[in-house]
Design a protein around this motif. Structure first.
Motif, PDB file in Angstrom:
ATOM      1  N   CYS A 222      56.091 -62.715  37.068  1.00  0.00           N
ATOM      2  CA  CYS A 222      55.252 -62.013  36.998  1.00  0.00           C
ATOM      3  C   CYS A 222      54.187 -61.795  38.402  1.00  0.00           C
ATOM      4  O   CYS A 222      53.435 -61.053  38.423  1.00  0.00           O
TER       5      CYS A 222
ATOM      6  N   LEU B 196      55.296 -62.666  41.228  1.00  0.00           N
ATOM      7  CA  LEU B 196      55.905 -61.784  42.013  1.00  0.00           C
ATOM      8  C   LEU B 196      55.800 -60.496  41.678  1.00  0.00           C
ATOM      9  O   LEU B 196      55.480 -59.360  42.587  1.00  0.00           O
ATOM     10  N   ASP B 197      56.317 -59.611  41.198  1.00  0.00           N
ATOM     11  CA  ASP B 197      56.126 -58.189  40.184  1.00  0.00           C
ATOM     12  C   ASP B 197      55.199 -58.208  39.139  1.00  0.00           C
ATOM     13  O   ASP B 197      55.819 -58.308  38.451  1.00  0.00           O
TER      14      ASP B 197
ATOM     15  N   THR C 226      54.728 -55.197  37.415  1.00  0.00           N
ATOM     16  CA  THR C 226      54.867 -54.285  36.441  1.00  0.00           C
ATOM     17  C   THR C 226      56.017 -55.099  35.542  1.00  0.00           C
ATOM     18  O   THR C 226      56.413 -54.071  34.478  1.00  0.00           O
TER      19      THR C 226
END
Length: 567
Positions: free
Chosen positions: A256, A258-259, A261
């Motif tokens: 999370c 890192l991304d 979404t």
């Protein structure tokens, strides 16, 4: 009010449909034509016993139906509603007689018993003559008539209330008296039962707890096995679920960052991890505390066996034993205080008897006063109706030892038909025709105190001449101002007063005899009156006499209905 009668395959009738209106209707026809068949059919619809020979020859069943308008009969509508048989402002009766002996009765489309129809019948119809429903001969009906005309409702309610209170005290004394002879033995028995229950100390809600605990202990090894297997799957060495969820949650938390979404996936893993950890802890605690205890299981089985034994003895469910113990304790307490209760009830009975006697005497005095006036009025009407020497009395005889919700009076209409003859009960003196005239006299006197239903008179004019018959016709017409009246008659002087005239006749078609009923127009009614006056050969003179009779009847009826007219 009777509005419609339909008959199929009943005695000599193959199919008949008649509509009735308010006021005075008459049925005429030659002797043997079948006029009384219609009254008998109504009797069957109101619960009379049926016979197979009433079904028309060649038919497999007979069908009878009648419709009533209840708008002027609120008491009937309320009764039907209370019984769950109501259908608005109408009442539909139907009865089918089967050749094989079956009989089916319906009221507003619902199946009912003959007893139900017998209760309803007197509220819809009064039939007077040599037929059923002659309630006037019953002392209860005579007493009710006197009370209705006298307006004794409040006094009756007072007597009924006093009677109910006294009856309850008498019943309580009776129970005590019945147990007095074996009071000591009954007390010993009760004490033994209570002691046995106390020794086992059944407790409220204990039974359900015992059953649940016994189930756990009886299946203890299986429960431990299932719990341990589940815990192993959550946190054991072989592919444990909780550590796997923890690692998945850590991995996803790093992802999370890192991304973002993937935040929703991380949240779902967290929501799955928390209950899995709680389940792991709960199972660990369960296994730590749980054990197979043969001694506890044996105690539970003995305790449950005690419950079963006591419940069989007292014929109750095991969970009801605490209530049984409480009830037996109350009975023992009442028995121990029986002497005190008996003395208390004696005092209450004396007071209640005094209250009842005072109320009953007030009602009796009111009845005697009403009886004097009512007998005089009925006697005057009866004498006008062709019984010139009749004497009528209402006997109100108190019976001091009688207890009844209606008071202690025996009310009876007594009658003497001839000078010098003693007064005797109505049922022992009056013939069918005389009884009908007496009923008519009572109906005229009581017209403002009676329900606006239908009254049927069968040959009320039997054995009277033309002048008296005309008076009977006039009284029927007067009565029809307030109630629907239907009269079977052989007298033209009576029929002339009718607002609706029906002719009953027999005919033979295809070697089969049939009875048919035809509503007559005014001109046809005149022709029928002429036949009644002159026989089979109708002359112009008979027609003229019939027209004159009809004109006189209409004039008399109009005068009676005017403000100056009297009943």
């Amino acid at each position: 009010m009777l509005t419609r009668l339909e008959i199929r395959n009943y005695t000599l009738i193959d199919h008949l449909e008649l509509d009735f209106g308010p006021g005075f209707s008459t049925l005429t026809g030659e002797t043997g034509a079948g006029k009384s068949i219609l009254i008998d059919a109504l009797g069957l619809l109101l619960g009379d016993r049926a016979r197979l020979d009433l079904i028309r020859t060649g038919a497999s069943r007979a069908e009878l139906s009648a419709a009533f308008d209840l708008r002027d009969l609120p008491a009937v509508a309320h009764w039907l509603a209370d019984e769950g048989l109501d259908d608005g402002d109408s009442c539909q009766l139907r009865r089918v007689l089967q050749r094989d002996g079956g009989s089916r009765m319906t009221l507003n489309g619902r199946m009912v018993t003959a007893q139900t129809l017998r209760i309803l019948g007197p509220m819809l119809l009064e039939i007077h003559g040599q037929h059923a429903h002659q309630s006037l001969l019953q002392n209860a009906a005579q007493r009710a008539l006197l009370d209705r005309i006298g307006g004794h409702d409040a006094l009756l309610a007072e007597v009924n209330h006093a009677y109910t209170a006294l009856r309850e005290i008498l019943d309580a004394r009776s129970r005590i008296d019945q147990s007095a002879g074996n009071g000591a033995a009954q007390a010993d028995w009760l004490q033994a039962q209570i002691s046995e229950l106390q020794a086992h100390t059944p407790q409220t809600a204990e039974w359900s707890a015992l059953v649940a605990e016994h189930k756990r202990h009886a299946h203890g090894e299986r429960l431990l096995s299932l719990a341990q297997a589940t815990l192993d799957r959550l946190a054991g060495e072989d592919a444990p679920t909780v550590p796997a969820l923890q690692q998945a949650h850590r991995d996803m938390a790093e992802a999370c960052r890192l991304d973002p979404t993937l935040n929703e996936v991380a949240l779902l893993l967290e929501q799955a991890l928390i209950p899995a950890q709680e389940a792991e802890r709960a199972l660990a605690h369960y296994l730590a505390d749980a054990q197979v205890d043969p001694e506890r299981l044996a105690w539970l089985e003995n305790r449950i066996a005690d419950y079963h034994q006591l419940s069989r003895k007292h014929q109750c469910a095991p969970e009801d034993l605490p209530e049984v113990q409480e009830r037996l304790s109350r009975e023992l307490e009442e028995l121990e205080h029986q002497a005190e209760r008996h003395a208390e009830l004696e005092a209450q009975e004396a007071a209640a008897r005094s209250t009842y006697a005072r109320a009953a005497e007030r009602l009796s005095a009111a009845r005697r006063e009403t009886a004097t006036h009512l007998a005089t009025q009925i006697e005057a009407q009866v004498r006008v109706l062709g019984l010139p020497h009749a004497q009528v009395d209402f006997s109100v005889a108190p019976q001091a030892d009688r207890l009844s919700p209606n008071g202690y009076d025996r009310v009876e209409i007594t009658l003497s038909m001839n000078p010098g003859q003693p007064l005797k009960p109505l049922a022992r003196v009056a013939s069918g025709g005389e009884l009908s005239r007496i009923a008519l006299a009572i109906a005229v006197v009581a017209t403002h105190h009676a329900p606006a239903g239908c009254m049927i008179f069968d040959e009320v004019d039997a054995g009277v001449g033309g002048a008296v018959a005309a008076l009977i016709g006039q009284r029927l017409s007067d009565l029809a101002t307030y109630r629907q009246v239907l009269c079977v008659t052989h007298q033209a002087q009576v029929a002339a007063y009718a607002q609706q005239h029906y002719r009953v006749a027999k005919e033979v078609l295809d070697a089969q005899t049939r009875t048919r009923v035809v509503p007559l127009t005014e001109s046809e009614a005149i022709e029928e009156l002429a036949r009644m006056l002159g026989g089979q050969t109708i002359t112009e003179r008979a027609r003229a006499h019939a027209r004159e009779l009809r004109a006189q009847a209409l004039q008399s009826a109009a005068a009676s209905s005017s403000p100056s007219g009297t009943v």
